[in-house]
Design a protein around this motif. Structure first.
Motif, mmCIF file in Angstrom:
data_model
loop_
_atom_site.group_PDB
_atom_site.id
_atom_site.type_symbol
_atom_site.label_atom_id
_atom_site.label_comp_id
_atom_site.label_asym_id
_atom_site.label_seq_id
_atom_site.Cartn_x
_atom_site.Cartn_y
_atom_site.Cartn_z
ATOM 1 N N VAL A 140 10.159 0.974 -7.156
ATOM 2 C CA VAL A 140 9.904 2.009 -6.055
ATOM 3 C C VAL A 140 11.233 2.608 -5.632
ATOM 4 C CG1 VAL A 140 8.804 2.283 -3.813
ATOM 5 C CG2 VAL A 140 7.935 0.496 -5.619
ATOM 6 N N THR A 141 11.159 3.974 -5.687
ATOM 7 C CA THR A 141 12.267 4.719 -5.421
ATOM 8 C C THR A 141 11.992 5.425 -4.124
ATOM 9 O OG1 THR A 141 11.743 6.004 -6.915
ATOM 10 C CG2 THR A 141 13.416 4.600 -7.399
ATOM 11 N N LEU A 145 0.372 -4.001 -7.941
ATOM 12 C CA LEU A 145 1.493 -4.690 -7.482
ATOM 13 C C LEU A 145 2.678 -4.092 -8.381
ATOM 14 C CD1 LEU A 145 3.342 -6.974 -6.043
ATOM 15 C CD2 LEU A 145 2.341 -8.532 -7.958
ATOM 16 N N ILE A 146 3.567 -3.663 -7.535
ATOM 17 C CA ILE A 146 4.709 -2.883 -8.315
ATOM 18 C C ILE A 146 6.011 -4.036 -8.274
ATOM 19 C CG2 ILE A 146 6.149 -0.982 -8.627
ATOM 20 C CD1 ILE A 146 3.794 0.199 -7.167
ATOM 21 N N GLU A 147 6.498 -4.403 -9.260
ATOM 22 C CA GLU A 147 7.630 -5.302 -9.358
ATOM 23 C C GLU A 147 8.795 -4.978 -10.209
ATOM 24 O OE1 GLU A 147 8.515 -8.490 -8.154
ATOM 25 O OE2 GLU A 147 10.328 -8.084 -9.426
ATOM 26 N N ALA A 148 10.025 -4.702 -9.625
ATOM 27 C CA ALA A 148 11.095 -4.292 -10.467
ATOM 28 C C ALA A 148 11.593 -5.156 -11.486
ATOM 29 C CB ALA A 148 12.508 -3.988 -9.213
ATOM 30 N N GLY A 149 11.379 -6.367 -11.223
ATOM 31 C CA GLY A 149 11.737 -7.417 -12.236
ATOM 32 C C GLY A 149 10.954 -7.246 -13.434
ATOM 33 N N CYS A 156 9.071 5.848 -0.963
ATOM 34 C CA CYS A 156 7.832 5.508 0.100
ATOM 35 C C CYS A 156 7.598 6.365 1.046
ATOM 36 C CB CYS A 156 8.316 4.145 0.611
ATOM 37 S SG CYS A 156 6.973 3.261 1.330
ATOM 38 N N SER A 157 6.409 6.787 1.242
ATOM 39 C CA SER A 157 6.182 7.893 2.300
ATOM 40 C C SER A 157 4.455 7.490 2.814
ATOM 41 C CB SER A 157 6.126 9.334 1.988
ATOM 42 O OG SER A 157 5.154 9.671 0.879
ATOM 43 N N ALA A 158 4.178 8.353 3.619
ATOM 44 C CA ALA A 158 2.670 8.228 3.968
ATOM 45 C C ALA A 158 1.706 8.667 2.993
ATOM 46 C CB ALA A 158 2.328 8.974 5.168
ATOM 47 N N ARG A 159 2.226 9.066 1.879
ATOM 48 C CA ARG A 159 1.448 9.577 0.774
ATOM 49 C C ARG A 159 1.218 8.581 -0.461
ATOM 50 N NH1 ARG A 159 3.334 14.793 -0.688
ATOM 51 N NH2 ARG A 159 1.910 14.880 -2.336
ATOM 52 N N GLY A 160 2.108 7.518 -0.373
ATOM 53 C CA GLY A 160 2.274 6.558 -1.209
ATOM 54 C C GLY A 160 3.772 6.485 -1.903
ATOM 55 N N VAL A 161 3.882 5.847 -3.134
ATOM 56 C CA VAL A 161 5.126 5.496 -3.460
ATOM 57 C C VAL A 161 5.505 6.460 -4.743
ATOM 58 C CG1 VAL A 161 4.918 3.208 -2.562
ATOM 59 C CG2 VAL A 161 4.503 3.619 -5.036
ATOM 60 N N VAL A 162 6.887 6.484 -5.200
ATOM 61 C CA VAL A 162 7.436 6.779 -6.372
ATOM 62 C C VAL A 162 7.967 5.902 -7.052
ATOM 63 C CG1 VAL A 162 8.977 8.720 -7.199
ATOM 64 C CG2 VAL A 162 7.828 9.240 -5.317
ATOM 65 N N ILE A 163 7.596 5.699 -8.377
ATOM 66 C CA ILE A 163 8.157 4.736 -9.422
ATOM 67 C C ILE A 163 9.379 5.282 -10.167
ATOM 68 C CG2 ILE A 163 7.811 3.215 -11.119
ATOM 69 C CD1 ILE A 163 5.219 2.734 -10.153
ATOM 70 N N ASP A 164 10.515 4.578 -10.223
ATOM 71 C CA ASP A 164 11.746 5.123 -10.831
ATOM 72 C C ASP A 164 11.969 6.533 -10.756
ATOM 73 O OD1 ASP A 164 12.085 2.535 -11.904
ATOM 74 O OD2 ASP A 164 10.361 2.751 -13.536
ATOM 75 N N GLY A 165 11.814 7.052 -9.724
ATOM 76 C CA GLY A 165 12.141 8.613 -9.411
ATOM 77 C C GLY A 165 11.132 9.568 -10.081
#
Ligand SMILES: Cc1cc2nc3c(=O)[nH]c(=O)nc-3n(C[C@H](O)[C@H](O)[C@H](O)COP(=O)(O)OP(=O)(O)OC[C@H]3O[C@@H](n4cnc5c(N)ncnc54)[C@H](O)[C@@H]3O)c2cc1C
Length: 224
Positions: free
Chosen positions: A38-39, A2-6, A41-50
């Motif tokens: 999360v900066t 679970l990725i949460e920005a806060g 989001c694609s079919a391969r997954g997500v990127v966090i903070d770039g």
């Protein structure tokens, strides 16, 4: 994961309930990442903070909802989520004949915070506007006016986590764990309309609980 920005989970709840919510999720095997935005989001997954890529074939975006495009139709001022900024009496500025309520409205509560986009707030706003309209129908001078502000009464906030855990905040009492979860279930059943609905939901829930089966099936199309 679970990725949460806060910096904590369940920002709408008091900070003291965020920790038990996180623990309950971790007990379920969820890895909780706080302060991570999360900066991409694609079919391969997500990127966090770039910077950090996390591969996943299943990404569920649950970072809030956007309001209806009513603000656009009305040419009204809106917030980041698209909610129309309304007067304390839920009318549009300079338009006492237009009311905006529910998830589409942005109105501030007694505490200076926006009234949350939840069902009880929408219901109370509906009742408030109905009362104003009834009074207006009685004719001029029947007691409506800018002086009457909508006041949201928060009877409590609950969130469920998994099968047997929840957090509850009633202002005067806060709880978490199994008891909060039982209460969550009872309150939701109680507020359904009609005994038949209550019985049907209760039976479905009990069955889902003991059988570990989901209560809903969605048909989204055939394979072809
Ligand atoms: C996944 C999820 C879970 C939630 N869980 C809870 C919860 O546990 N407790 C809680 O209190 N709140 C919860 N909410 C929030 C709650 O659902 C809303 O705050 C509440 O429904 C708002 O009421 P509303 O009347 O403003 O909008 P809605 O209930 O969304 O009603 C708007 C209606 O207008 C229709 N509509 C939209 N555009 C048009 C159009 N152009 N023409 C005609 N019709 C249109 C929509 O189809 C919809 O039926 C949840 C919301 C979501 C998305």
């Amino acid at each position: 994961m679970l990725i949460e920005a806060g910096e904590r989970l369940l920002a709408a709840f008091p900070a003291a309930l965020s920790a038990p919510a996180k623990r309950a999720l971790e007990k379920l095997g969820v890895e909780v990442r706080l302060g991570a935005r999360v900066t991409d989001c694609s079919a391969r997954g997500v990127v966090i903070d770039g910077l950090e890529g996390i591969e996943s074939e299943c990404v569920i975006w649950a970072a809030g909802v956007a309001a209806s495009p009513a603000a656009k139709w009305l040419g009204a001022e809106k917030d980041r989520a698209g909610r129309v900024k309304v007067n304390p009496d839920l009318t549009l500025p300079d338009h006492p004949e237009i009311f905006v309520i529910g998830d589409t409205a942005l109105v501030t509560g007694k505490d200076g915070k926006p009234v949350p986009g939840v069902a009880p707030a929408a219901k109370q706003q509906g009742a408030f506007v109905a009362a104003v309209l009834r009074r207006r129908a009685k004719g001029p001078g029947a007691g409506i006016g800018a002086g009457q502000a909508f006041r949201y009464r928060n009877f409590g906030t609950l969130a469920t986590i998994g099968r047997a855990s929840a957090v509850a905040d009633f202002g005067w009492i806060r709880m978490n764990g199994y008891l909060a979860w039982l209460l969550w279930g009872m309150i939701h059943v109680f507020f359904l309309v009609g005994s038949r609905n209550r019985l049907a939901v209760l039976t479905e829930w009990l069955w889902a609980y003991v059988s570990f089966r989901r209560g809903a099936r969605l048909i989204t199309g055939s394979d072809s």
